[in-house]
Design an enzyme around this catalytic site. Sequence first.
Site, PDB file in Angstrom:
ATOM      1  N   LYS A 124       0.840  -1.205   0.000  1.00 56.41           N
ATOM      2  CA  LYS A 124       0.000   0.000   0.000  1.00 56.41           C
ATOM      3  C   LYS A 124       0.871   1.249   0.000  1.00 56.41           C
ATOM      4  O   LYS A 124       0.640   2.193  -0.767  1.00 56.41           O
ATOM      5  CB  LYS A 124      -0.901  -0.005   1.229  1.00 56.41           C
ATOM      6  N   ASN A 125       1.901   1.269   0.844  1.00 56.27           N
ATOM      7  CA  ASN A 125       2.713   2.470   1.015  1.00 56.27           C
ATOM      8  C   ASN A 125       3.698   2.701  -0.130  1.00 56.27           C
ATOM      9  O   ASN A 125       4.350   3.738  -0.174  1.00 56.27           O
ATOM     10  CB  ASN A 125       3.450   2.409   2.352  1.00 56.27           C
ATOM     11  N   ARG A 152      -4.391  10.608   3.994  1.00 56.60           N
ATOM     12  CA  ARG A 152      -3.333  11.600   4.120  1.00 56.60           C
ATOM     13  C   ARG A 152      -2.356  11.557   2.939  1.00 56.60           C
ATOM     14  O   ARG A 152      -1.705  12.549   2.639  1.00 56.60           O
ATOM     15  CB  ARG A 152      -2.576  11.404   5.432  1.00 56.60           C
ATOM     16  N   CYS A 166      -6.182   8.361   9.006  1.00 54.64           N
ATOM     17  CA  CYS A 166      -6.418   7.823  10.351  1.00 54.64           C
ATOM     18  C   CYS A 166      -6.170   8.902  11.410  1.00 54.64           C
ATOM     19  O   CYS A 166      -5.233   9.688  11.300  1.00 54.64           O
ATOM     20  CB  CYS A 166      -5.496   6.634  10.628  1.00 54.64           C
ATOM     21  N   ARG A 179      -0.105  15.244  11.929  1.00 56.22           N
ATOM     22  CA  ARG A 179       0.693  14.955  10.740  1.00 56.22           C
ATOM     23  C   ARG A 179       0.873  16.258   9.971  1.00 56.22           C
ATOM     24  O   ARG A 179       0.256  16.465   8.937  1.00 56.22           O
ATOM     25  CB  ARG A 179       0.006  13.914   9.862  1.00 56.22           C
ATOM     26  N   ASP A 227       3.861   1.097  12.228  1.00 57.45           N
ATOM     27  CA  ASP A 227       2.707   0.392  11.665  1.00 57.45           C
ATOM     28  C   ASP A 227       2.558  -1.032  12.191  1.00 57.45           C
ATOM     29  O   ASP A 227       1.570  -1.697  11.885  1.00 57.45           O
ATOM     30  CB  ASP A 227       2.796   0.359  10.135  1.00 57.45           C
ATOM     31  N   ILE A 241       6.613   7.845  17.102  1.00 57.42           N
ATOM     32  CA  ILE A 241       6.286   8.474  15.815  1.00 57.42           C
ATOM     33  C   ILE A 241       5.009   9.304  15.901  1.00 57.42           C
ATOM     34  O   ILE A 241       4.983  10.473  15.519  1.00 57.42           O
ATOM     35  CB  ILE A 241       6.155   7.405  14.712  1.00 57.42           C
ATOM     36  N   ARG A 297      -8.562  -0.258   4.080  1.00 57.71           N
ATOM     37  CA  ARG A 297      -7.605   0.728   3.579  1.00 57.71           C
ATOM     38  C   ARG A 297      -6.229   0.120   3.383  1.00 57.71           C
ATOM     39  O   ARG A 297      -5.440   0.594   2.563  1.00 57.71           O
ATOM     40  CB  ARG A 297      -7.511   1.914   4.542  1.00 57.71           C
TER      41      ARG A 297
END
Length: 419
Positions: free
Chosen positions: A22-23, A93, A117, A122, A306, A328, A398
């Site tokens: 996904k990222n 985001r 989320c 952020r 994550d 984080i 997601r």
Amino acid sequence: MYKLIINGGIALNGHVKTAGSKNSSLPILFASILANNPIILTNTPHLSDVSTTLRLLMDMGAEFILESDNSLFVDGSKLTNLVAQYNLVKTMRASILALGPMLAKYGKAKISLPGGCAIGSRPVNLHLKALEDLGASIKVESGYIYATAKKLIGAEIHFDQISVTATENIIMAATLATGTTTIHNAAQEPEIVDLVNCLIKMGAKISGTGTSMITIEGVDELSGVTYAVCPDRIEAGTYLVAAAITGGKITIKNVHYQSMRAILEKLLETGADIKTKENSITLDMKGKRPKAVNIKTSTYPNFPTDMQAQFTALNAIADGHSTITETIFENRFMHIPELSRMGANLALEGNTVVCKGVKSLTSAHLMATDLRASASLVLAGLATTGTTTIERVYHLDRGYETIEEKLKLLGAQIERVQD
């Protein structure tokens, strides 16, 4: 709205294949804006965030086709609407990643401030300051970022803090800038390396990826490519924890274990037996209760934020005491109240959770709050004898491709039902 019903207490066994990352997929899709012709992506995951990105690109004038072999044809070469609207941006985001490519190619962009989320602050200030350093004029009004630049000019970029999306945004913006850009204190995640590998294949000149200093020499244009997205290390890690928390044995295929060393080291500490091959990982818990492990999240190559929620669920039923420290995001503990409702012995002290493992949790009716918190509740449900119900599982969609179907392949009793 859908919910998951889990009848837990079953040790998971079998094989499962990890989807594409996904990222990685999201920034690469936004990178299609930079190309002068279409790109074709393979190993793209079927996720709601990917669908949202495609809808956003379509709204700006891009076209896409899902081919019969599940590859994705994307033509973002000729945008007609340089606006990323709030109704699409509010759920994700990563939509901020449209800013750099649009500004680099078209000289202007209007982007709604992003959502996603609710796991903490952020700020986009790192993105905006770096783009201003490249020569952009930027203002923020009524929830939108307005950016213009006749031509971006290479510069020395110094990030005050490490940011994955800011690193990605500035890399993409700098590919078409005049001159050389150097990013200092850059993020080093494998997904950034994947984006850069795709950009290099498109004709970009980039060096230093995987280190804290990345150099980009601007080029006049980029071309379309065919590119395979790297495997999702967080999805793989989640299924490995599912095996560990249930005392099972599973093999994960389509993985790059080299990018998962921090996760695998912690799983070894739990007492799991782990074997790696070029494209697979096998974890065998041999029916044992896992040992508690201390966790501290940080930027790559350290333990990923994550995976924090998933390991919190594991520690909740592990043998021993542990601490889980989140460095984080300041609000990434929304799974703690739900796990506590299942009988977990968890105490939140600032940015650290102090955990005393219990032998078993009790089933409960739970509410998902964000993507990785949702995954932790699924893991807890798998490890709990009885029936657990998890509401608002759209968060899971997601970042996890058909999670209940993959868990079923491993023997889990889990169903998605509609209210």
